[in-house]
Motif scaffolding. Structure first.
Motif, short mmCIF file in Angstrom:
data_model
loop_
_atom_site.label_atom_id
_atom_site.label_comp_id
_atom_site.label_asym_id
_atom_site.label_seq_id
_atom_site.Cartn_x
_atom_site.Cartn_y
_atom_site.Cartn_z
N ASP A 23 33.06 -37.45 -20.54
CA ASP A 23 33.88 -36.25 -20.40
C ASP A 23 33.20 -35.13 -19.61
OD1 ASP A 23 35.63 -37.66 -21.89
OD2 ASP A 23 35.26 -36.59 -23.77
N GLU A 24 31.88 -34.98 -19.78
CA GLU A 24 31.20 -33.87 -19.09
C GLU A 24 30.70 -34.28 -17.72
OE1 GLU A 24 28.24 -31.48 -21.15
OE2 GLU A 24 29.19 -32.13 -23.04
N TYR A 25 30.18 -35.52 -17.62
CA TYR A 25 29.52 -35.91 -16.37
C TYR A 25 30.35 -36.89 -15.54
CZ TYR A 25 25.85 -33.74 -19.07
OH TYR A 25 25.15 -32.87 -19.83
N GLY A 26 31.47 -37.33 -16.10
CA GLY A 26 32.34 -38.23 -15.35
C GLY A 26 31.72 -39.59 -15.07
N LEU A 27 30.82 -40.02 -15.95
CA LEU A 27 30.15 -41.31 -15.74
C LEU A 27 30.85 -42.40 -16.54
CD1 LEU A 27 26.40 -40.22 -16.07
CD2 LEU A 27 27.70 -40.60 -13.96
N LYS A 28 31.05 -43.52 -15.90
CA LYS A 28 31.60 -44.67 -16.60
C LYS A 28 30.41 -45.49 -17.11
CE LYS A 28 34.50 -48.71 -15.59
NZ LYS A 28 34.62 -49.07 -16.98
N ILE A 29 30.32 -45.62 -18.43
CA ILE A 29 29.21 -46.37 -19.02
C ILE A 29 29.67 -47.80 -19.32
CG2 ILE A 29 27.54 -46.50 -20.92
CD1 ILE A 29 27.06 -44.13 -18.99
N ALA A 30 29.00 -48.76 -18.67
CA ALA A 30 29.44 -50.15 -18.77
C ALA A 30 28.80 -50.89 -19.94
CB ALA A 30 29.12 -50.88 -17.47
N GLY A 31 27.64 -50.40 -20.39
CA GLY A 31 26.93 -51.16 -21.42
C GLY A 31 25.89 -50.34 -22.15
N LEU A 32 25.31 -50.98 -23.15
CA LEU A 32 24.21 -50.39 -23.92
C LEU A 32 22.99 -51.30 -23.83
CD1 LEU A 32 25.92 -49.23 -27.25
CD2 LEU A 32 25.61 -47.94 -25.11
N MET A 33 21.81 -50.68 -23.92
CA MET A 33 20.55 -51.42 -23.83
C MET A 33 19.63 -50.96 -24.95
SD MET A 33 17.18 -50.74 -22.72
CE MET A 33 16.09 -51.01 -21.34
N CYS A 34 18.83 -51.87 -25.50
CA CYS A 34 17.81 -51.47 -26.48
C CYS A 34 16.55 -52.31 -26.33
CB CYS A 34 18.33 -51.54 -27.91
SG CYS A 34 18.44 -53.21 -28.61
N ILE A 35 15.46 -51.75 -26.82
CA ILE A 35 14.17 -52.45 -26.92
C ILE A 35 13.71 -52.31 -28.37
CG2 ILE A 35 11.82 -52.64 -25.99
CD1 ILE A 35 12.73 -50.77 -23.67
N PRO A 36 13.89 -53.33 -29.19
CA PRO A 36 13.51 -53.19 -30.60
C PRO A 36 12.01 -52.95 -30.76
CG PRO A 36 14.83 -55.17 -30.25
CD PRO A 36 14.47 -54.64 -28.90
N PRO A 37 11.62 -52.30 -31.87
CA PRO A 37 10.19 -52.12 -32.15
C PRO A 37 9.49 -53.49 -32.19
CG PRO A 37 11.53 -50.89 -33.72
CD PRO A 37 12.47 -51.73 -32.92
N ALA A 38 8.26 -53.52 -31.68
CA ALA A 38 7.55 -54.79 -31.54
C ALA A 38 7.32 -55.47 -32.89
CB ALA A 38 6.22 -54.55 -30.83
N ASP A 39 7.18 -54.68 -33.94
CA ASP A 39 6.76 -55.26 -35.22
C ASP A 39 7.90 -55.37 -36.23
OD1 ASP A 39 7.13 -52.58 -35.43
OD2 ASP A 39 5.25 -52.16 -36.49
N GLU A 40 9.13 -55.34 -35.74
CA GLU A 40 10.25 -55.46 -36.68
C GLU A 40 11.15 -56.62 -36.30
OE1 GLU A 40 12.53 -51.90 -37.44
OE2 GLU A 40 10.69 -50.69 -37.54
N GLU A 41 11.90 -57.10 -37.29
CA GLU A 41 12.89 -58.15 -37.06
C GLU A 41 13.91 -57.65 -36.03
OE1 GLU A 41 15.09 -61.10 -36.78
OE2 GLU A 41 13.33 -61.32 -38.07
N PRO A 42 13.96 -58.29 -34.86
CA PRO A 42 14.83 -57.75 -33.80
C PRO A 42 16.32 -57.83 -34.13
CG PRO A 42 13.88 -59.84 -33.11
CD PRO A 42 13.21 -59.48 -34.40
N SER A 43 16.72 -58.80 -34.96
CA SER A 43 18.16 -59.00 -35.14
C SER A 43 18.85 -57.77 -35.73
CB SER A 43 18.43 -60.25 -35.99
OG SER A 43 17.64 -60.26 -37.12
N LEU A 44 18.14 -57.00 -36.58
CA LEU A 44 18.74 -55.78 -37.13
C LEU A 44 19.08 -54.80 -36.01
CD1 LEU A 44 16.20 -55.26 -40.06
CD2 LEU A 44 18.47 -56.31 -40.19
N HIS A 45 18.20 -54.75 -35.02
CA HIS A 45 18.39 -53.82 -33.90
C HIS A 45 19.50 -54.32 -32.97
CE1 HIS A 45 14.96 -51.38 -35.06
NE2 HIS A 45 14.49 -52.52 -35.52
N PHE A 46 19.55 -55.62 -32.77
CA PHE A 46 20.62 -56.18 -31.94
C PHE A 46 21.98 -55.93 -32.60
CE2 PHE A 46 17.32 -59.58 -30.56
CZ PHE A 46 16.76 -58.68 -29.67
#
Ligand code: PLP
Length: 227
Positions: free
Chosen positions: A154-177
């Motif tokens: 709404d403010e910047y007029g950007l179309k966001i196509a997706g989301l990205m994450c990098i889970p913490p190295a020492d945690e179970e990644p599936s919770l973050h996914f």
């Protein structure tokens, strides 16, 4: 070493296909981003020659030294920026990258919007979410993600196509996914960039459309200092 990277690429592609099948997803719904950061052109060429076309880099300057010349031979390359972006590099980033995965704060959203307007380039944009709320890591906090996504639109007029994450190295990644998938779903966003060498098969089970795989293809990264 170059031979290894081509064999590794084949093995990673096979594992992606198997993980997609196990998740009852079409193999074409998962794209491999080969993360070539730190590696020189000579290490990238065999992987290009083997047919890989989507690559990830984490620094604008490094990418601008490597990719314009590779693009002359391989015009169908799709280049992803997967590292933190500074607003003074926004214009370079918009000119160089096909996908920018690391939009994470208003200042960057504003700079990207201005760069798109100025250059006429239209990279696909992803918002990075700091799912582990790690202070040293980039990304918008999960609790602020909905509002940030709304302001991108709404403010910047950007179309966001997706989301990205990098889970913490020492945690179970599936919770973050699972968390990233949930934030995407409630914001009507259909693309997920998640999963690296150690956990891309898990990420595919949780709906990843882009897995970012570096060391499993190119081998361990040499330690270099950036000046
Ligand atoms: C380096 C990097 C990767 C690739 O990591 P590997 O463990 O070598 O596969 C993926 N995503 C981001 C954001 C990176 O910086």
């Amino acid at each position: 070493m170059t031979h290894d990277s081509v064999a590794n690429l084949g093995a990673v592609r096979d594992s992606i296909a198997a993980a997609a099948k196990a998740a009852a997803r079409p193999a074409t719904s998962v794209n491999l981003v080969a993360v070539s950061k730190v590696f020189p052109i000579e290490a990238i060429l065999p992987v290009l020659q083997a047919g890989q076309r989507i690559f990830g880099e984490n620094r604008v300057q490094e990418a601008s030294r490597k990719w314009p010349q590779l693009r002359e031979t391989y015009p169908d390359i799709e280049l992803h920026l997967i590292g933190p972006l500074q607003s003074n590099k926004a214009e370079d980033a918009v000119r160089l990258f096909d996908v920018i995965e690391t939009i994470d704060r208003p200042k960057i959203a504003r700079a990207i919007a201005a760069a798109i307007k100025k250059t006429g380039q239209k990279p696909r944009l992803f918002v990075q979410v700091n799912t582990g709320e790690e202070p040293q890591k980039a990304g918008v906090a999960p609790i602020e993600a909905d509002e940030f996504l709304k302001s991108c639109r709404d403010e910047y007029g950007l179309k966001i196509a997706g989301l990205m994450c990098i889970p913490p190295a020492d945690e179970e990644p599936s919770l973050h996914f699972a968390l990233l998938e949930k934030i995407a779903r409630r914001n009507n966003i259909s693309r997920l960039s998640m999963g690296m060498s150690a956990d891309y098969e898990t990420a595919i089970a949780f709906g990843a459309n882009y897995v970012r795989v570096g060391s499993a293809i190119f081998g361990p990264r040499p330690r270099i200092s950036h000046g």
